[in-house]
Structure formats: structure tokens, C-alpha cells
Write a protein that holds these residues in place. Structure first.
Motif, PDB file in Angstrom:
ATOM      1  N   PRO A  87       0.749  -1.191   0.045  1.00  0.00           N
ATOM      2  CA  PRO A  87       0.020   0.139   0.074  1.00  0.00           C
ATOM      3  C   PRO A  87       0.955   1.161   0.054  1.00  0.00           C
ATOM      4  CG  PRO A  87      -0.765  -1.506   1.641  1.00  0.00           C
ATOM      5  CD  PRO A  87       0.456  -2.024   1.135  1.00  0.00           C
ATOM      6  N   TYR A  88       0.435   2.400  -0.424  1.00  0.00           N
ATOM      7  CA  TYR A  88       1.163   3.657  -0.792  1.00  0.00           C
ATOM      8  C   TYR A  88       0.238   4.629   0.109  1.00  0.00           C
ATOM      9  CZ  TYR A  88       2.722   7.801  -3.046  1.00  0.00           C
ATOM     10  OH  TYR A  88       3.168   9.162  -3.119  1.00  0.00           O
ATOM     11  N   VAL A  89       0.991   5.407   0.613  1.00  0.00           N
ATOM     12  CA  VAL A  89       0.701   6.502   1.679  1.00  0.00           C
ATOM     13  C   VAL A  89       1.608   7.753   1.261  1.00  0.00           C
ATOM     14  CG1 VAL A  89      -0.630   5.190   3.413  1.00  0.00           C
ATOM     15  CG2 VAL A  89       1.790   5.947   3.939  1.00  0.00           C
ATOM     16  N   SER A  90       0.768   8.995   1.463  1.00  0.00           N
ATOM     17  CA  SER A  90       1.520  10.070   1.101  1.00  0.00           C
ATOM     18  C   SER A  90       0.843  11.271   1.962  1.00  0.00           C
ATOM     19  CB  SER A  90       1.398  10.899  -0.245  1.00  0.00           C
ATOM     20  OG  SER A  90       2.218  11.635  -0.267  1.00  0.00           O
ATOM     21  N   GLU A  91       2.013  12.117   2.392  1.00  0.00           N
ATOM     22  CA  GLU A  91       1.665  13.380   3.025  1.00  0.00           C
ATOM     23  C   GLU A  91       1.603  14.509   2.131  1.00  0.00           C
ATOM     24  OE1 GLU A  91       3.780  13.472   6.568  1.00  0.00           O
ATOM     25  OE2 GLU A  91       2.630  11.859   7.568  1.00  0.00           O
ATOM     26  N   GLU A  92       1.982  14.484   1.063  1.00  0.00           N
ATOM     27  CA  GLU A  92       2.223  15.442   0.167  1.00  0.00           C
ATOM     28  C   GLU A  92       0.777  16.003  -0.483  1.00  0.00           C
ATOM     29  OE1 GLU A  92       5.874  15.538  -2.853  1.00  0.00           O
ATOM     30  OE2 GLU A  92       5.202  13.392  -2.847  1.00  0.00           O
ATOM     31  N   LYS A  93       0.612  17.183  -0.943  1.00  0.00           N
ATOM     32  CA  LYS A  93      -0.586  17.900  -1.202  1.00  0.00           C
ATOM     33  C   LYS A  93      -0.745  18.024  -2.724  1.00  0.00           C
ATOM     34  CE  LYS A  93      -0.563  21.227   2.851  1.00  0.00           C
ATOM     35  NZ  LYS A  93      -0.931  20.123   3.739  1.00  0.00           N
ATOM     36  N   GLY A  94      -1.965  18.120  -2.906  1.00  0.00           N
ATOM     37  CA  GLY A  94      -2.386  18.350  -4.394  1.00  0.00           C
ATOM     38  C   GLY A  94      -2.211  16.771  -5.142  1.00  0.00           C
ATOM     39  N   ILE A  95      -1.688  17.128  -6.414  1.00  0.00           N
ATOM     40  CA  ILE A  95      -1.631  16.068  -7.203  1.00  0.00           C
ATOM     41  C   ILE A  95      -0.284  15.283  -7.258  1.00  0.00           C
ATOM     42  CG2 ILE A  95      -3.539  16.636  -8.796  1.00  0.00           C
ATOM     43  CD1 ILE A  95      -1.020  17.474 -10.809  1.00  0.00           C
ATOM     44  N   ARG A  96       0.556  16.011  -6.554  1.00  0.00           N
ATOM     45  CA  ARG A  96       2.108  15.204  -6.419  1.00  0.00           C
ATOM     46  C   ARG A  96       1.931  13.655  -6.337  1.00  0.00           C
ATOM     47  NH1 ARG A  96       5.536  18.911  -7.621  1.00  0.00           N
ATOM     48  NH2 ARG A  96       5.178  21.191  -7.229  1.00  0.00           N
ATOM     49  N   PRO A  97       1.325  13.026  -5.158  1.00  0.00           N
ATOM     50  CA  PRO A  97       1.373  11.803  -5.022  1.00  0.00           C
ATOM     51  C   PRO A  97       0.633  11.057  -6.078  1.00  0.00           C
ATOM     52  CG  PRO A  97       0.225  12.863  -3.107  1.00  0.00           C
ATOM     53  CD  PRO A  97       0.333  13.773  -4.090  1.00  0.00           C
ATOM     54  N   LEU A  98      -0.029  11.300  -6.565  1.00  0.00           N
ATOM     55  CA  LEU A  98      -0.316  10.553  -7.866  1.00  0.00           C
ATOM     56  C   LEU A  98       0.502  10.679  -9.241  1.00  0.00           C
ATOM     57  CD1 LEU A  98      -4.486  11.316  -8.030  1.00  0.00           C
ATOM     58  CD2 LEU A  98      -3.228   9.303  -7.244  1.00  0.00           C
ATOM     59  N   MET A  99       1.126  11.896  -9.471  1.00  0.00           N
ATOM     60  CA  MET A  99       2.154  12.030 -10.307  1.00  0.00           C
ATOM     61  C   MET A  99       3.278  11.242 -10.018  1.00  0.00           C
ATOM     62  SD  MET A  99       1.148  14.004 -12.757  1.00  0.00           S
ATOM     63  CE  MET A  99       2.487  14.337 -13.532  1.00  0.00           C
ATOM     64  N   LYS A 100       3.929  11.213  -8.821  1.00  0.00           N
ATOM     65  CA  LYS A 100       4.947  10.417  -8.216  1.00  0.00           C
ATOM     66  C   LYS A 100       4.540   8.728  -8.551  1.00  0.00           C
ATOM     67  CE  LYS A 100       7.483   8.844  -4.233  1.00  0.00           C
ATOM     68  NZ  LYS A 100       7.725   9.183  -2.933  1.00  0.00           N
ATOM     69  N   LEU A 101       3.357   8.422  -8.600  1.00  0.00           N
ATOM     70  CA  LEU A 101       3.271   7.014  -8.772  1.00  0.00           C
ATOM     71  C   LEU A 101       3.132   6.611 -10.450  1.00  0.00           C
ATOM     72  CD1 LEU A 101       0.570   6.172  -6.375  1.00  0.00           C
ATOM     73  CD2 LEU A 101       2.671   5.030  -6.413  1.00  0.00           C
ATOM     74  N   LEU A 102       2.777   7.625 -11.016  1.00  0.00           N
ATOM     75  CA  LEU A 102       2.648   7.605 -12.529  1.00  0.00           C
ATOM     76  C   LEU A 102       3.947   7.555 -13.045  1.00  0.00           C
ATOM     77  CD1 LEU A 102      -0.617   9.780 -13.153  1.00  0.00           C
ATOM     78  CD2 LEU A 102      -0.331   7.162 -13.590  1.00  0.00           C
ATOM     79  N   GLU A 103       4.871   8.648 -12.439  1.00  0.00           N
ATOM     80  CA  GLU A 103       6.246   8.560 -12.897  1.00  0.00           C
ATOM     81  C   GLU A 103       7.173   7.361 -12.894  1.00  0.00           C
ATOM     82  OE1 GLU A 103       7.629  12.277 -11.379  1.00  0.00           O
ATOM     83  OE2 GLU A 103       6.307  13.473 -12.780  1.00  0.00           O
ATOM     84  N   GLU A 104       6.544   6.340 -11.950  1.00  0.00           N
ATOM     85  CA  GLU A 104       7.159   5.169 -11.718  1.00  0.00           C
ATOM     86  C   GLU A 104       7.104   4.395 -13.047  1.00  0.00           C
ATOM     87  OE1 GLU A 104       5.669   3.228  -8.299  1.00  0.00           O
ATOM     88  OE2 GLU A 104       6.786   4.883  -6.822  1.00  0.00           O
ATOM     89  N   GLY A 105       6.139   4.593 -13.963  1.00  0.00           N
ATOM     90  CA  GLY A 105       6.262   3.948 -15.226  1.00  0.00           C
ATOM     91  C   GLY A 105       4.673   3.370 -15.344  1.00  0.00           C
ATOM     92  N   GLY A 106       4.455   3.197 -16.683  1.00  0.00           N
ATOM     93  CA  GLY A 106       3.320   2.403 -16.920  1.00  0.00           C
ATOM     94  C   GLY A 106       2.045   2.760 -16.180  1.00  0.00           C
ATOM     95  N   LEU A 107       1.426   1.697 -16.201  1.00  0.00           N
ATOM     96  CA  LEU A 107       0.100   1.817 -15.295  1.00  0.00           C
ATOM     97  C   LEU A 107       0.255   1.482 -13.987  1.00  0.00           C
ATOM     98  CD1 LEU A 107      -2.262  -0.204 -17.769  1.00  0.00           C
ATOM     99  CD2 LEU A 107      -1.810   2.380 -17.444  1.00  0.00           C
ATOM    100  N   ALA A 108       1.187   2.444 -13.381  1.00  0.00           N
ATOM    101  CA  ALA A 108       1.515   2.307 -12.018  1.00  0.00           C
ATOM    102  C   ALA A 108       0.148   2.380 -10.943  1.00  0.00           C
ATOM    103  CB  ALA A 108       2.511   3.267 -11.445  1.00  0.00           C
ATOM    104  N   LEU A 109      -0.914   3.003 -11.363  1.00  0.00           N
ATOM    105  CA  LEU A 109      -2.190   3.039 -10.397  1.00  0.00           C
ATOM    106  C   LEU A 109      -3.263   2.004 -10.806  1.00  0.00           C
ATOM    107  CD1 LEU A 109      -2.536   6.712 -10.460  1.00  0.00           C
ATOM    108  CD2 LEU A 109      -2.006   5.173  -8.489  1.00  0.00           C
ATOM    109  N   SER A 110      -2.683   0.828 -11.924  1.00  0.00           N
ATOM    110  CA  SER A 110      -3.614   0.026 -12.430  1.00  0.00           C
ATOM    111  C   SER A 110      -4.112  -0.893 -11.175  1.00  0.00           C
ATOM    112  CB  SER A 110      -2.913  -0.789 -13.193  1.00  0.00           C
ATOM    113  OG  SER A 110      -4.035  -1.733 -13.827  1.00  0.00           O
ATOM    114  N   ASN A 111      -5.710  -1.163 -11.099  1.00  0.00           N
ATOM    115  CA  ASN A 111      -6.233  -1.809 -10.267  1.00  0.00           C
ATOM    116  C   ASN A 111      -6.358  -1.217  -8.818  1.00  0.00           C
ATOM    117  OD1 ASN A 111      -7.837  -3.692 -11.533  1.00  0.00           O
ATOM    118  ND2 ASN A 111      -6.210  -5.223 -11.578  1.00  0.00           N
ATOM    119  N   GLY A 112      -5.686   0.009  -8.659  1.00  0.00           N
ATOM    120  CA  GLY A 112      -5.468   0.560  -7.512  1.00  0.00           C
ATOM    121  C   GLY A 112      -6.988   1.226  -6.938  1.00  0.00           C
ATOM    122  N   CYS A 113      -6.902   1.091  -5.824  1.00  0.00           N
ATOM    123  CA  CYS A 113      -8.214   1.674  -4.920  1.00  0.00           C
ATOM    124  C   CYS A 113      -7.680   3.035  -4.070  1.00  0.00           C
ATOM    125  CB  CYS A 113      -8.782   0.965  -3.935  1.00  0.00           C
ATOM    126  SG  CYS A 113      -9.600  -0.568  -4.644  1.00  0.00           S
TER     127      CYS A 113
END
Length: 144
Positions: free
Chosen positions: A33-59
Motif C-alpha cells: 500500500p502507498y501513503v503520502s502526506e504531499e498535497k495536491g496531485i503530487r502523490p499521483l504524479m509520483k506513482l505515474l512517473e514510476e512508469g506504465g500503469l502504476a495505479l492500475s487496479n488501485g483503490c
């Protein structure tokens, strides 16, 4: 339809007051599981920058989901979302893509941090209707 992974993401989000975002993947073996304390869209951008479909099937459980965050979630393949606050535009994006979504409050738009207008990230994608284009615009805006 909500499942236990979305509930788990919500629990992680509220486990500590400073958390802003939590993601739990339906395929438990895939990732921790991933948790973040960063504000705005930064947590999602960070996961997406890991490559591909980093959020695929994520809740995803997040305190605030604007149109920018909704597009990023769609772009990354999130399957379910919970938000304390969601903008009307974000809700339309998620409904159009048939992403299951729960929320506590719907607002016309997400306000900026100084409460003087609309969030700059939501403004950046306000007229966009495509998740791929929104990702490119947001990535350019963040990376300046």
C-alpha cells in the motif's frame, strides 16, 4: 461496487491526520500500500512517473479530488475512488469513465490554497476532456 480494498485505502488515509492520499492495489501481491502526506496531485504524479500503469487496479482514497486528480486516476487505471471532497468536474470525469466513486461532499470546483479562486491544476485541465492530454498538460505544469 466497493470492495475491501477501498475500505483499506480509507483506513490508511485516516490512520494519521497528516496523510493526504492512500492507494491499495486489488492484487495484493503486486505492491505494498502507498501513503503520502504531499498535497495536491503530487502523490499521483509520483506513482505515474514510476512508469506504465502504476495505479492500475488501485483503490484510491484522497482528501480532495479535483478534475486534475480524477484525470490522473483514470490515466493510471484506478478502479475505485473515495474522496472527502470532490469537484463536480471530477465527478463527471469519473462517471464518464465508469470509475466507482464514493465521496462525502461535492463542490463546484476545488479552491486554491489562498482561497482566492480555482485550484491551478484543476484550471489547467478545465477545458480538457481526455485523460492522456490532461496527464501531459499536468506533467508539463508541474515540471515547469
Amino acid at each position: 461496487m466497493r470492495d475491501r480494498y477501498l475500505e483499506e485505502a480509507k483506513e490508511l488515509l485516516y490512520k494519521e491526520e497528516t496523510r493526504t492520499c492512500a492507494v491499495v492495489w486489488a492484487d495484493e501481491a503486486a505492491k505494498e500500500p502507498y501513503v503520502s502526506e504531499e498535497k495536491g496531485i503530487r502523490p499521483l504524479m509520483k506513482l505515474l512517473e514510476e512508469g506504465g500503469l502504476a495505479l492500475s487496479n488501485g483503490c484510491l482514497a484522497d482528501k480532495v479530488i479535483g478534475k486534475a486528480a480524477a484525470f490522473l486516476a483514470v490515466y493510471g487505471g484506478v478502479s475505485q475512488i473515495y474522496a472527502d471532497v470532490i469537484s463536480e468536474a471530477a465527478l463527471r470525469v469519473l462517471q464518464a469513465e465508469e470509475v466507482y466513486c464514493e465521496y462525502r461532499e461535492v463542490v463546484p470546483y476545488i479552491v486554491n490554497r489562498t482561497k482566492t479562486g480555482r485550484c491551478p491544476m484543476e484550471s489547467a485541465v478545465w477545458e480538457i476532456s481526455d485523460a492522456d492530454m490532461a496527464y501531459r498538460v499536468l506533467k508539463e505544469k508541474i515540471n515547469g
